[in-house]
Scaffold this active site. Structure first.
Site, PDB file in Angstrom:
ATOM      1  N   LYS A 331       0.844  -1.162  -0.018  1.00  0.00           N
ATOM      2  CA  LYS A 331       0.164  -0.002   0.014  1.00  0.00           C
ATOM      3  C   LYS A 331       1.086   1.327   0.123  1.00  0.00           C
ATOM      4  CE  LYS A 331      -2.620   2.619   3.222  1.00  0.00           C
ATOM      5  NZ  LYS A 331      -3.061   2.988   4.575  1.00  0.00           N
ATOM      6  N   TRP A 432      -9.801   0.923   0.274  1.00  0.00           N
ATOM      7  CA  TRP A 432     -10.547   1.422   1.007  1.00  0.00           C
ATOM      8  C   TRP A 432     -10.252   2.628   2.132  1.00  0.00           C
ATOM      9  CZ3 TRP A 432     -10.877  -3.929   1.366  1.00  0.00           C
ATOM     10  CH2 TRP A 432     -11.525  -4.420   0.180  1.00  0.00           C
ATOM     11  N   HIS A 433      -9.122   3.248   1.651  1.00  0.00           N
ATOM     12  CA  HIS A 433      -8.694   4.121   2.509  1.00  0.00           C
ATOM     13  C   HIS A 433      -8.878   5.697   2.041  1.00  0.00           C
ATOM     14  CE1 HIS A 433      -5.932   1.168   5.173  1.00  0.00           C
ATOM     15  NE2 HIS A 433      -7.068   0.895   5.097  1.00  0.00           N
ATOM     16  N   TYR A 434     -10.214   5.849   1.557  1.00  0.00           N
ATOM     17  CA  TYR A 434     -10.600   6.981   0.937  1.00  0.00           C
ATOM     18  C   TYR A 434     -10.292   8.128   1.854  1.00  0.00           C
ATOM     19  CZ  TYR A 434     -13.231   3.455  -1.619  1.00  0.00           C
ATOM     20  OH  TYR A 434     -13.743   2.357  -2.134  1.00  0.00           O
ATOM     21  N   HIS A 435      -9.996   9.233   1.308  1.00  0.00           N
ATOM     22  CA  HIS A 435      -9.877  10.532   2.189  1.00  0.00           C
ATOM     23  C   HIS A 435      -9.854  11.741   1.260  1.00  0.00           C
ATOM     24  CE1 HIS A 435      -5.765   9.185   1.314  1.00  0.00           C
ATOM     25  NE2 HIS A 435      -5.421  10.525   1.176  1.00  0.00           N
TER      26      HIS A 435
END
Length: 498
Positions: A331, A432-435
């Site tokens: 990641k 899924w670590h949207y920001h």
């Protein structure tokens, strides 16, 4: 807070807890809190919590948080829902292999975010029961809290009196039966609406409520409350790529427990055991499932029915062996590539169009290449081959198997196994670590109040300019407690008792 039937369309989940909806009551809390479903149904592994090193970092200084209160808020979360995992065999072998290839030192089980190899916390206890953010409500004063379940907010309601900043008055929502309601704040000047719908839900809800880029609102005939060109801008996601590890035998299913925090700007993680039965390979791929988010890796214009049908066929043809082993994941930390969010229509039940622009910045692509090389070294290490009982695979063979096992919707290229750059582009998936989308200084002020409005605040990852740590879940949960304490102290002073 009287609620009266209303009419309109619908929005992101408000609160989801196992209590009946109370359709027509009056009660006087000071805060209306809109929560996206993801706030409660949190991810399976918590790799970040109390971080003394991080509190001194640029991240803490940039967001303007009080380091002392941050360090009080992390343990508050940990003590209630975080546990030390029982390390799965795959994760144990992965840990030894990370150390073999130089991701050191070994920091053991820790919540600290420090360079090297570590075992992080989990929200599964020793009996396999998952603990969620909903359990933190046990620390609340029930006399001051009313929870509506299955209440789907459609938009925030504003008082737009001439010459004054728009003032949030309440929200419009529908219940599980589709009946429309309005919920209003009390007249107390400290009452407010707090949005916590996440990096995708909050910008969407703001725009549907009339706050956003003027052209975007006009395109869908949304009555403009406030022009703000930055709503929905600066959307980011941490790209994840994986290298498949074949096994001749089935392995225990495990999600991320061990992580290698490198100085290259990438995190190396692992998962295993998603082919537990003859049928499972055709119904889900765990962390790598296209059905739970991987469509976001494809530009909106390429999300065609044909692409989806081709994916379904490809998935059906995957051999069971493809998921008999596991994956080594990399990641990218703090990606420089950003995108934007646009509304498709005015129905909040329909997802907006989001472009993350993966690898739009060349530095992100270079870091992905370095991460894939590191993942290959881990798989080829003596520690890992002793565990897998397989011959040491070549990098080209690993990439070839990984391309075939990859289940995103992106068309593959013939040079995927020759060019690591192309491999990264074609096999990228979301973790899924949207920001982003509601950044501090552009959409909210340092106290997270929405600029240009009154009685409206945002407390979620949409305000982040980066996703902190290997998993932002710990910081997002901490942030909820942190902001709650700050708000209470400002309102009540010492009488707040926190």
């Amino acid at each position: 807070m009287p609620m009266s039937p209303s009419s309109e369309t619908s929005t992101s989940p408000w609160l989801t807890l196992p209590q009946p909806l109370l359709p027509n009551l009056s009660f006087p809390p000071m805060v209306l809190l809109m929560l996206g479903l993801g706030f409660w149904v949190v991810a399976l592994a918590l790799m970040l919590a109390f971080i003394p090193e991080l509190t001194q970092s640029i991240f803490i200084r940039r967001v303007g948080w009080d380091a002392r209160l941050v360090n009080e808020s992390y343990p508050w979360v940990e003590k209630q829902i975080v546990h030390q995992p029982k390390l799965a065999p795959w994760q144990d072998a992965f840990k030894d292999s990370l150390l073999d290839v130089g991701v050191s030192p070994y920091n053991g089980f820790t919540y600290d975010h420090i360079y090297g190899t570590k075992v992080g916390g989990t929200i599964f206890d020793r009996f396999g029961r998952r603990h969620t953010a909903a359990e933190l409500l046990a620390s609340a004063n029930p006399k001051m809290l009313t929870v509506l379940v299955y209440a789907t907010v459609q938009k925030v309601l504003f008082d737009k009196s001439a010459g004054k900043r728009p003032k949030a008055m309440g929200v419009m929502f529908k219940d599980e039966n589709g009946n429309q309601h309005q919920a209003f704040l009390t007249n107390n000047r400290r009452s407010e609406v707090i949005l916590s719908c996440g990096a995708i839900g909050t910008p969407q809800l703001l725009m549907l409520s009339g706050i956003g880029p003027k052209a975007e609102l006009q395109r869908l005939n949304i009555s403009m409350v406030l022009h703000n060109e930055f709503v929905g801008k600066g959307m980011a996601d941490n790209p994840m790529n994986s290298v498949f590890v074949p096994m001749t035998r089935s392995v225990e299913q495990s999600l991320i427990q061990t992580v290698g925090i490198t100085k290259m700007g990438v995190y190396i993680e692992a998962s295993s055991g998603f082919g537990q039965s003859q049928d499972s390979i055709h119904c889900h791929h765990g962390l790598l499932s296209a059905e739970i988010g991987q469509l976001s890796t494809v530009p909106p214009k390429q999300r065609t029915r044909q692409a989806i049908e081709e994916f379904i066929k490809r998935k059906r043809d995957l051999p069971r062996e493809a998921f008999k082993g596991g994956f080594i994941l990399e990641k990218i930390a703090m990606p420089l590539s950003t995108g934007h969010l646009n509304l498709i229509n005015t129905n909040i039940d329909n997802n907006p169009s989001v472009t993350f622009n993966y690898f739009g910045h060349p530095r992100d692509l270079r870091r992905c290449v370095n991460g894939i090389r590191m993942a290959a070294k881990v798989i080829q290490s003596d520690r890992f081959t002793n565990f897998t009982k397989c011959d040491k695979p070549t990098v080209e063979r690993l990439l070839n198997m990984s391309v075939k096992a990859n289940i995103n919707f992106i068309p593959k290229h013939t040079n995927d196994t020759k060019s690591l750059e192309q491999f990264c582009k074609d096999t990228v998936i979301t973790i899924w670590h949207y920001h982003g989308g509601c950044h501090v200084g552009k959409v909210v002020d340092p106290n997270h109040k929405v600029l240009g409005t009154r009685r409206l605040r945002i407390v979620d990852g949409s305000t982040f300019s980066e996703s902190p740590g290997t998993n932002p879940q710990g910081t997002v949960l901490m942030m909820g407690r942190y902001m709650g304490v700050k708000i209470l102290r400002r309102r009540l002073g010492k009488a707040a008792g926190v």
